[in-house]
Design a protein around this motif. Sequence first.
Motif, PDB file in Angstrom:
ATOM      1  N   VAL A 122      33.670   3.385  41.029  1.00  0.00           N
ATOM      2  CA  VAL A 122      32.883   2.222  41.588  1.00  0.00           C
ATOM      3  C   VAL A 122      33.397   0.853  40.625  1.00  0.00           C
ATOM      4  N   HIS A 123      33.485  -0.128  41.581  1.00  0.00           N
ATOM      5  CA  HIS A 123      33.705  -1.537  40.988  1.00  0.00           C
ATOM      6  C   HIS A 123      32.333  -2.340  40.861  1.00  0.00           C
ATOM      7  N   LEU A 124      32.109  -2.220  39.680  1.00  0.00           N
ATOM      8  CA  LEU A 124      30.725  -2.878  38.881  1.00  0.00           C
ATOM      9  C   LEU A 124      30.417  -4.307  39.142  1.00  0.00           C
ATOM     10  N   SER A 125      31.521  -5.126  38.771  1.00  0.00           N
ATOM     11  CA  SER A 125      31.397  -6.504  38.797  1.00  0.00           C
ATOM     12  C   SER A 125      31.189  -7.017  40.113  1.00  0.00           C
ATOM     13  N   ALA A 126      31.752  -6.675  41.202  1.00  0.00           N
ATOM     14  CA  ALA A 126      31.752  -7.298  42.452  1.00  0.00           C
ATOM     15  C   ALA A 126      30.670  -7.497  42.956  1.00  0.00           C
ATOM     16  N   SER A 127      29.330  -6.610  42.747  1.00  0.00           N
ATOM     17  CA  SER A 127      28.094  -6.807  43.098  1.00  0.00           C
ATOM     18  C   SER A 127      27.410  -7.634  42.274  1.00  0.00           C
ATOM     19  N   CYS A 128      27.483  -7.248  40.775  1.00  0.00           N
ATOM     20  CA  CYS A 128      26.341  -7.608  39.817  1.00  0.00           C
ATOM     21  C   CYS A 128      27.000  -9.119  39.258  1.00  0.00           C
ATOM     22  N   VAL A 129      27.965  -9.276  39.243  1.00  0.00           N
ATOM     23  CA  VAL A 129      28.199 -10.638  38.772  1.00  0.00           C
ATOM     24  C   VAL A 129      27.687 -11.818  39.824  1.00  0.00           C
ATOM     25  N   PRO A 130      28.061 -11.573  41.085  1.00  0.00           N
ATOM     26  CA  PRO A 130      27.568 -12.626  42.009  1.00  0.00           C
ATOM     27  C   PRO A 130      26.130 -12.800  41.959  1.00  0.00           C
ATOM     28  N   VAL A 131      25.371 -11.820  41.666  1.00  0.00           N
ATOM     29  CA  VAL A 131      23.853 -11.696  41.657  1.00  0.00           C
ATOM     30  C   VAL A 131      23.540 -12.431  40.522  1.00  0.00           C
ATOM     31  N   VAL A 132      24.158 -12.337  39.055  1.00  0.00           N
ATOM     32  CA  VAL A 132      23.846 -12.878  37.905  1.00  0.00           C
ATOM     33  C   VAL A 132      23.996 -14.290  38.104  1.00  0.00           C
ATOM     34  N   ARG A 159      25.561   4.208  35.865  1.00  0.00           N
ATOM     35  CA  ARG A 159      25.037   5.495  35.907  1.00  0.00           C
ATOM     36  C   ARG A 159      24.771   5.817  37.308  1.00  0.00           C
ATOM     37  N   VAL A 160      24.071   5.178  38.186  1.00  0.00           N
ATOM     38  CA  VAL A 160      23.816   5.819  39.419  1.00  0.00           C
ATOM     39  C   VAL A 160      25.091   6.229  40.005  1.00  0.00           C
ATOM     40  N   ALA A 161      26.214   5.632  39.926  1.00  0.00           N
ATOM     41  CA  ALA A 161      27.480   5.965  40.407  1.00  0.00           C
ATOM     42  C   ALA A 161      27.934   7.365  39.626  1.00  0.00           C
ATOM     43  N   ALA A 162      27.934   7.470  38.419  1.00  0.00           N
ATOM     44  CA  ALA A 162      28.592   8.645  37.541  1.00  0.00           C
ATOM     45  C   ALA A 162      27.683   9.761  37.891  1.00  0.00           C
ATOM     46  N   ALA A 163      26.234   9.493  38.208  1.00  0.00           N
ATOM     47  CA  ALA A 163      25.553  10.818  38.402  1.00  0.00           C
ATOM     48  C   ALA A 163      25.746  11.411  39.701  1.00  0.00           C
ATOM     49  N   ALA A 164      26.464  10.770  40.696  1.00  0.00           N
ATOM     50  CA  ALA A 164      26.824  11.466  41.740  1.00  0.00           C
ATOM     51  C   ALA A 164      28.036  12.429  41.560  1.00  0.00           C
ATOM     52  N   ARG A 165      28.752  12.404  40.606  1.00  0.00           N
ATOM     53  CA  ARG A 165      29.945  13.405  40.041  1.00  0.00           C
ATOM     54  C   ARG A 165      30.841  13.201  41.226  1.00  0.00           C
ATOM     55  N   GLY A 166      31.221  12.077  41.789  1.00  0.00           N
ATOM     56  CA  GLY A 166      32.123  11.785  42.829  1.00  0.00           C
ATOM     57  C   GLY A 166      31.870  12.034  44.151  1.00  0.00           C
ATOM     58  N   GLY A 167      30.563  12.533  44.317  1.00  0.00           N
ATOM     59  CA  GLY A 167      29.877  12.897  45.375  1.00  0.00           C
ATOM     60  C   GLY A 167      29.808  11.771  46.825  1.00  0.00           C
ATOM     61  N   THR A 176      30.791   1.563  45.488  1.00  0.00           N
ATOM     62  CA  THR A 176      30.517   0.095  45.170  1.00  0.00           C
ATOM     63  C   THR A 176      29.410  -0.379  45.840  1.00  0.00           C
ATOM     64  N   GLY A 177      29.325  -0.125  47.131  1.00  0.00           N
ATOM     65  CA  GLY A 177      28.189  -0.462  48.041  1.00  0.00           C
ATOM     66  C   GLY A 177      26.862   0.259  47.577  1.00  0.00           C
ATOM     67  N   ILE A 178      26.911   1.204  47.576  1.00  0.00           N
ATOM     68  CA  ILE A 178      25.832   2.419  47.274  1.00  0.00           C
ATOM     69  C   ILE A 178      25.016   1.954  45.732  1.00  0.00           C
ATOM     70  N   ALA A 179      25.964   2.290  44.958  1.00  0.00           N
ATOM     71  CA  ALA A 179      25.378   2.019  43.548  1.00  0.00           C
ATOM     72  C   ALA A 179      25.054   0.431  42.988  1.00  0.00           C
TER      73      ALA A 179
END
Length: 372
Positions: A122-132, A159-167, A176-179
């Motif tokens: 997952v690419h975390l910053s591309a959603s979170c940073v624009p929101v912040v 954590r939301v992404a990792a809990a899917a274990r690649g699923g 990236t879109g889901i988590a």
Amino acid sequence: MPNPAMLGLVIRTRASPSENSVNFRSLCSGLSQFVATRVLGDIPNAVRERAKLVMLDAIGNAFAASRYPFVPVALSALSSLGSGDGTVIGLDARLALRDAVVMNGILVHGLDYDDTYLPGSVHLSASCVPVVLGMGAHAGANGRDMLMAAVLGLEIGARVAAAARGGFVNAGFHATGIAGAFGSAVAAGRLMKLNAEQHMLAQGVALSLTSGTLQPLQEGSWTKRVHPGWAGASGITAAAFARAGYVAPAQAYEGHFGLYSCFLGEHKASAQPQAVVEGLGESWEFTRTSIKLFPACHQLHAFMNCAIKLAQQISVIFCQPCCTDTAFFLADCKNIISGSARMNQMHQHGYTSTIIRSKYVTVSMPVRARFF
């Protein structure tokens, strides 16, 4: 010892037993209690520094992408819906808050140069940073509040992404879109000053808004770039609905029709939903985020490094870069390796000859080596 915040190592701190417990009435409840009650002083300095680096990297990526062809097309589409006071990074444009977040997400993610949290793909910053940045300006937040929102949003997204274990990826969804929608709901909620109950509602609303499939990668199309910004806008929407008291599911993650049951399909058995809250406040997962050296899928970087080293050590003559039948000559051994070879699964599924294709297909690596 090197600073762990610069190396992307998981940072662990001591936490009280209550912070590590998963005996909540729901996973959303435990997550919400955590994100609603943290203050910046609770966050280790190395974690804060890593968040700053991720934010700086995201902003730089947005500036770098601003002159590419997909940008004016996206900006034209969003501008046609109306204007506002939301800043677009690197461009002389103003959009409504959520549209600005969508546009900035496109910019951050547009070159595939944004950070990668490998355990969650997952690419975390591309959603979170624009929101912040967008929500912070909209709410008149100070730097400390924005940094806190970034830390928590990045952490929950990881954590939301990792809990899917690649699923997610295995089921055909873009993690990236889901988590990102869930992490963005946390970041926006912090800047809206939601309480724990409202944060729980925001996660429930996010479940109904999250989206993003991997079909764009099969065709080399542009729409993958939209996913993180859309997740960010969805997170803001979820937080706003929660602030207003809109009733939402409490079991957004572990419910019978919750995130992991519905989005993972046949892969749901491998998911570990409790990983969303396990060790909260003790281990900081987003600090494992890697900052990219090359604007391409992170899983190809090892091949790119090999291609660069190969180009440095032997005479290489290149021809027809980024074509479907790309070939390159190794003058020393007089071998020709054809780009039409089936190098990986994505190539087998029929990538077209596009810039996006070159960011995901291994065969392009020797060609790309000449640019570095």
